[in-house]
Design a protein around this motif. Structure first.
Motif, PDB file in Angstrom:
ATOM      1  N   VAL A  56       0.856  -1.198   0.000  1.00  0.00           N
ATOM      2  CA  VAL A  56       0.000   0.000   0.000  1.00  0.00           C
ATOM      3  C   VAL A  56       0.891   1.247   0.000  1.00  0.00           C
ATOM      4  O   VAL A  56       0.639   2.210  -0.730  1.00  0.00           O
ATOM      5  CB  VAL A  56      -0.942   0.007   1.229  1.00  0.00           C
ATOM      6  CG1 VAL A  56      -1.750   1.297   1.289  1.00  0.00           C
ATOM      7  CG2 VAL A  56      -1.878  -1.191   1.197  1.00  0.00           C
ATOM      8  N   ALA A  57       1.956   1.178   0.823  1.00  0.00           N
ATOM      9  CA  ALA A  57       2.880   2.325   0.908  1.00  0.00           C
ATOM     10  C   ALA A  57       3.511   2.610  -0.457  1.00  0.00           C
ATOM     11  O   ALA A  57       3.667   3.765  -0.852  1.00  0.00           O
ATOM     12  CB  ALA A  57       3.960   2.043   1.942  1.00  0.00           C
ATOM     13  N   PHE A  58       3.835   1.541  -1.165  1.00  0.00           N
ATOM     14  CA  PHE A  58       4.403   1.692  -2.503  1.00  0.00           C
ATOM     15  C   PHE A  58       3.377   2.367  -3.427  1.00  0.00           C
ATOM     16  O   PHE A  58       3.717   3.217  -4.248  1.00  0.00           O
ATOM     17  CB  PHE A  58       4.805   0.312  -3.042  1.00  0.00           C
ATOM     18  CG  PHE A  58       5.457   0.359  -4.384  1.00  0.00           C
ATOM     19  CD1 PHE A  58       6.664   1.025  -4.579  1.00  0.00           C
ATOM     20  CD2 PHE A  58       4.873  -0.271  -5.480  1.00  0.00           C
ATOM     21  CE1 PHE A  58       7.261   1.071  -5.839  1.00  0.00           C
ATOM     22  CE2 PHE A  58       5.463  -0.234  -6.729  1.00  0.00           C
ATOM     23  CZ  PHE A  58       6.657   0.443  -6.911  1.00  0.00           C
ATOM     24  N   GLY A  59       2.114   1.985  -3.247  1.00  0.00           N
ATOM     25  CA  GLY A  59       1.036   2.608  -4.013  1.00  0.00           C
ATOM     26  C   GLY A  59       0.944   4.102  -3.710  1.00  0.00           C
ATOM     27  O   GLY A  59       0.750   4.909  -4.608  1.00  0.00           O
ATOM     28  N   VAL A  60       1.093   4.446  -2.426  1.00  0.00           N
ATOM     29  CA  VAL A  60       1.063   5.866  -2.032  1.00  0.00           C
ATOM     30  C   VAL A  60       2.217   6.598  -2.714  1.00  0.00           C
ATOM     31  O   VAL A  60       2.042   7.682  -3.282  1.00  0.00           O
ATOM     32  CB  VAL A  60       1.191   5.997  -0.488  1.00  0.00           C
ATOM     33  CG1 VAL A  60       1.358   7.457  -0.071  1.00  0.00           C
ATOM     34  CG2 VAL A  60      -0.025   5.394   0.199  1.00  0.00           C
ATOM     35  N   PHE A  61       3.391   5.956  -2.675  1.00  0.00           N
ATOM     36  CA  PHE A  61       4.582   6.551  -3.288  1.00  0.00           C
ATOM     37  C   PHE A  61       4.347   6.821  -4.791  1.00  0.00           C
ATOM     38  O   PHE A  61       4.584   7.921  -5.279  1.00  0.00           O
ATOM     39  CB  PHE A  61       5.777   5.609  -3.088  1.00  0.00           C
ATOM     40  CG  PHE A  61       7.052   6.082  -3.717  1.00  0.00           C
ATOM     41  CD1 PHE A  61       7.872   7.002  -3.077  1.00  0.00           C
ATOM     42  CD2 PHE A  61       7.435   5.624  -4.971  1.00  0.00           C
ATOM     43  CE1 PHE A  61       9.040   7.451  -3.666  1.00  0.00           C
ATOM     44  CE2 PHE A  61       8.603   6.069  -5.569  1.00  0.00           C
ATOM     45  CZ  PHE A  61       9.408   6.987  -4.904  1.00  0.00           C
ATOM     46  N   LEU A  62       3.842   5.794  -5.484  1.00  0.00           N
ATOM     47  CA  LEU A  62       3.605   5.941  -6.928  1.00  0.00           C
ATOM     48  C   LEU A  62       2.543   7.003  -7.209  1.00  0.00           C
ATOM     49  O   LEU A  62       2.689   7.828  -8.103  1.00  0.00           O
ATOM     50  CB  LEU A  62       3.164   4.611  -7.530  1.00  0.00           C
ATOM     51  CG  LEU A  62       4.241   3.553  -7.719  1.00  0.00           C
ATOM     52  CD1 LEU A  62       3.645   2.318  -8.352  1.00  0.00           C
ATOM     53  CD2 LEU A  62       5.370   4.074  -8.598  1.00  0.00           C
ATOM     54  N   SER A  63       1.492   6.947  -6.387  1.00  0.00           N
ATOM     55  CA  SER A  63       0.389   7.865  -6.605  1.00  0.00           C
ATOM     56  C   SER A  63       0.844   9.310  -6.392  1.00  0.00           C
ATOM     57  O   SER A  63       0.500  10.201  -7.180  1.00  0.00           O
ATOM     58  CB  SER A  63      -0.741   7.501  -5.643  1.00  0.00           C
ATOM     59  OG  SER A  63      -1.915   8.085  -6.055  1.00  0.00           O
ATOM     60  N   VAL A  64       1.625   9.532  -5.327  1.00  0.00           N
ATOM     61  CA  VAL A  64       2.124  10.886  -5.064  1.00  0.00           C
ATOM     62  C   VAL A  64       3.058  11.311  -6.199  1.00  0.00           C
ATOM     63  O   VAL A  64       2.984  12.437  -6.691  1.00  0.00           O
ATOM     64  CB  VAL A  64       2.850  10.952  -3.695  1.00  0.00           C
ATOM     65  CG1 VAL A  64       3.624  12.259  -3.548  1.00  0.00           C
ATOM     66  CG2 VAL A  64       1.847  10.818  -2.562  1.00  0.00           C
TER      67      VAL A  64
END
Lengths: 415, 231
Positions: free
Chosen positions: A28-36
């Protein structure tokens, strides 16, 4: 049983398999990183493109004659531009406004004749940050108020006409009444933006002189260009401007209408950006679904017992969904920790891409800053948080449904 | 004096479909359990003990016949109503304890009270007093994996009696513990029955349970083979 009781059970259940929970939260954190990364680079480049495009003459909001946008002509003008500027200066969010005359002309020197465009400006009022061409003056200077015969030409146009500083150039245009008029100017400055189509066709002229040549009145101009602090507010501010001016002889347009190419490009890029983020989100949601489903399948007997002693299926659903929520929250916190240093670096320093795209990369005629930076708007940050939670909760729905359908008698085998 | 009937089974049958075969697990069985009883269903494996217990516990429904708990027929009740009935009127003690592994002994014991929405202060008083009664007050903060089998079963008994149900259904409650622990558990349940009037119905193979039960109901092939007061 209170929400706190259910949340406690959910949290402790996740801690039973710390490694699995941690790995899911990391995804999920990786998703946040990509999304940001996607969103913040998009927010920065869209703003940069729109702001840059606005400085090329029309501003973020343009006040002009009703037909000027569709059929630009020197015969179409607006009057009392000073009054318009005074009235609009009180609108919150507007930073600056400029009266400008835009048109086409033929430029001739001793050696050649070339067609091009001009923008007539008031040298006492124009500022570099709101005028793209002033930023790139590489020789000479912008004509002063006293230099009524001054002209600033693009470097390519100067090359074509074999012009140098202080050389004469004759420009010919059609005045308000349709008469062909000519005037002589002397080169006071040469700009070089790096974009050939701009440098080869554009010139700046003094508005006072052009008004005389075109038979315009003192406060007459093609348009008033408004510059606003935040391009996202263009539509709202344009509406307020219309309401304040209340004049049928003028039209208030945003950059979305006057610079359709750039607005279309931004909209298209934003849509593909969102689609990409959605696909990444789906992959992450599949990981969360897998984790939660495994958690549920491993606890069939436990859920069966809970239901046997009287827990309702609804509460079982709540337990599983709260587990999804915890994973989302944990992932968001981890994501913030991972992303924040990178975001700060990118928003302050950025990534210089000039080695790969050069310094004259343009889109729809607008020069793009080769230094990629990040800006994350509040609403984008909210959308990311909401999106992450929506995805994690959606990923928990099926496992929650499965858990609620467990029949105690089957899961326990015997009571 | 006639005691109030807690459980009434009227001609209940349970037929399972196994492929093309129909297996009759319970065959038109009628039975009444009155308040305060300390009874045991016994019989060989496959005789229908567990199925009967499941139907009394509203975990399974009969193919035909009526299950009546405290005068209310279970047939026609929806999932929520059955869930509420189990929560408020039936206590369960499972062979494998079936505690929630992430909750402490205290939290497991208060689990059903929390589901009932009993205020936290009242819950605390009741649970601490029950844990005292089952001899686990000092171990209230331990999780199931930190307790012995006997201690876990005591927590399960505490959980079952905390909401003061009409009946406690105990399926082989002594099957997984040693003899001394089994006797301790039976002492505890017997005391709860004698002192507090808690009704117990066991399903068992264990002779020790049968020795303590005051009514023995023998099942054979889904039917009652014998029903009488324990000698």
């Amino acid at each position: 049983m209170t929400f706190t009781d259910l949340a406690t059970i959910s949290w402790r259940s996740l801690l039973r398999n710390k490694r699995r929970t941690f790995l899911t939260a990391i995804s999920v954190a990786f998703g946040v990183f990509l999304s940001v990364t996607f969103t913040a680079s998009g927010d920065y480049s869209y703003t940069n493109m729109i702001d840059s495009s606005a400085t090329m003459g029309l501003g973020h909001i343009t006040i002009e004659s009703p037909n000027f946008n569709d059929t630009p002509s020197l015969a179409l003008s607006i009057s009392q531009t000073d009054k318009i500027q005074d009235l609009t200066s009180a609108i919150p969010g507007i930073e600056a406004s400029f009266s400008r005359i835009l048109g086409q002309a033929i430029f001739a020197s001793g050696s050649k004749t070339v067609g091009g465009q001009f923008m007539a400006i008031d040298p006492t009022k124009e500022k570099t940050q709101y005028n793209f061409f002033l930023k790139y003056i590489e020789q000479g200077h912008l004509f002063s108020e006293d230099e009524s015969r001054g002209i600033v030409v693009g470097a390519k146009l100067a090359e074509k006409l074999k012009l140098r500083l202080r050389k004469k150039v004759v420009y010919t245009l059609t005045d308000k009444k349709g008469e062909i008029v000519s005037a002589v100017a002397r080169v006071s400055g040469i700009f070089r933006s790096g974009e050939d189509s701009i440098d080869g066709s554009m010139v700046l002229l003094p508005i006072k002189r052009i008004r005389e040549i075109l038979n315009y009145k003192e406060q007459e101009a093609s348009l008033v260009a408004l510059f606003i602090k935040d391009q996202r507010q263009a539509t709202d501010i344009a509406l307020q401007t219309s309401q304040i001016l209340q004049d049928d002889s003028i039209k208030v347009l945003t950059y979305k209408e006057t610079q359709r190419e750039i607005a279309g490009l931004v909209a298209m890029d934003r849509a593909s950006n969102y689609f990409l983020q959605f696909l990444v989100g789906l992959l992450i949601a599949a990981g969360i679904l897998n984790t939660i489903l495994m958690n549920v399948m491993e606890r069939t007997k436990e859920f069966g017992m809970m239901m046997a002693v009287g827990m309702s299926p609804g509460k079982i659903v709540s337990i599983v969904l709260i587990e999804s929520f915890w994973i989302g929250l944990l992932g968001l916190i981890l994501g913030a920790l991972i992303t924040l240093p990178f975001y700060l670096y990118m928003s302050e320093v950025g990534l210089d891409l000039s080695r790969y795209i050069g310094t004259d990369y343009n889109a729809a005629g607008v020069l793009i800053d080769p230094v990629l930076k990040f800006i994350l708007f509040k609403e984008s940050a909210c959308a990311i948080v909401t999106g992450i939670f929506a995805l994690t909760m959606a990923a928990g729905l099926y496992p929650a449904f499965r858990a609620s359908r467990i029949t105690p008698v089957d899961s326990l085998k015997s009571i | 004096m006639n005691r109030k009937s807690i459980v009434e089974l009227n001609q209940i049958c349970k037929i399972y479909q196994q492929g093309k075969l129909q297996v009759t697990a319970v065959d038109c069985l009628s039975l009444q359990i009155a308040q305060g009883e300390f009874s045991a269903l016994y019989g060989p494996s496959g005789s229908g003990k567990t199925t009967v217990l499941n139907m009394i516990g509203a975990l399974d429904e009969p193919s035909s016949g009526d299950v009546i708990i405290e005068g209310k027929t279970l047939a026609g009740m929806d999932r929520t109503a059955l869930s509420r009935l189990r929560r408020d009127r039936i206590g369960f003690v499972f062979q494998a304890y079936n505690l929630v592994p992430v909750l402490t002994a205290y939290e497991n014991a208060e689990f059903v009270l929390a589901l009932q929405g009993v205020p936290i202060r009242e819950r605390r008083q009741r649970v601490m007093s029950i844990l005292e009664e089952v001899g686990l007050a000092d171990l209230a903060d331990r999780r199931p994996d930190e307790l012995s089998g006997g201690q876990q079963q005591r927590v399960a008994i505490a959980r079952a009696i905390a909401p003061e149900p009409a009946i406690i259904l105990a399926d082989e409650p002594t099957a997984n513990v040693d003899s001394a622990t089994a006797n301790g558990l039976l002492d505890l349940m017997e005391n709860l029955n004698s002192n507090k009037g808690v009704t117990f119905l066991f399903s068992t193979h264990d002779q020790r349970v049968m020795d303590r039960a005051r009514r023995l109901i023998e099942l054979k092939d889904g039917k009652i083979a014998s029903d009488g007061v324990s000698p």
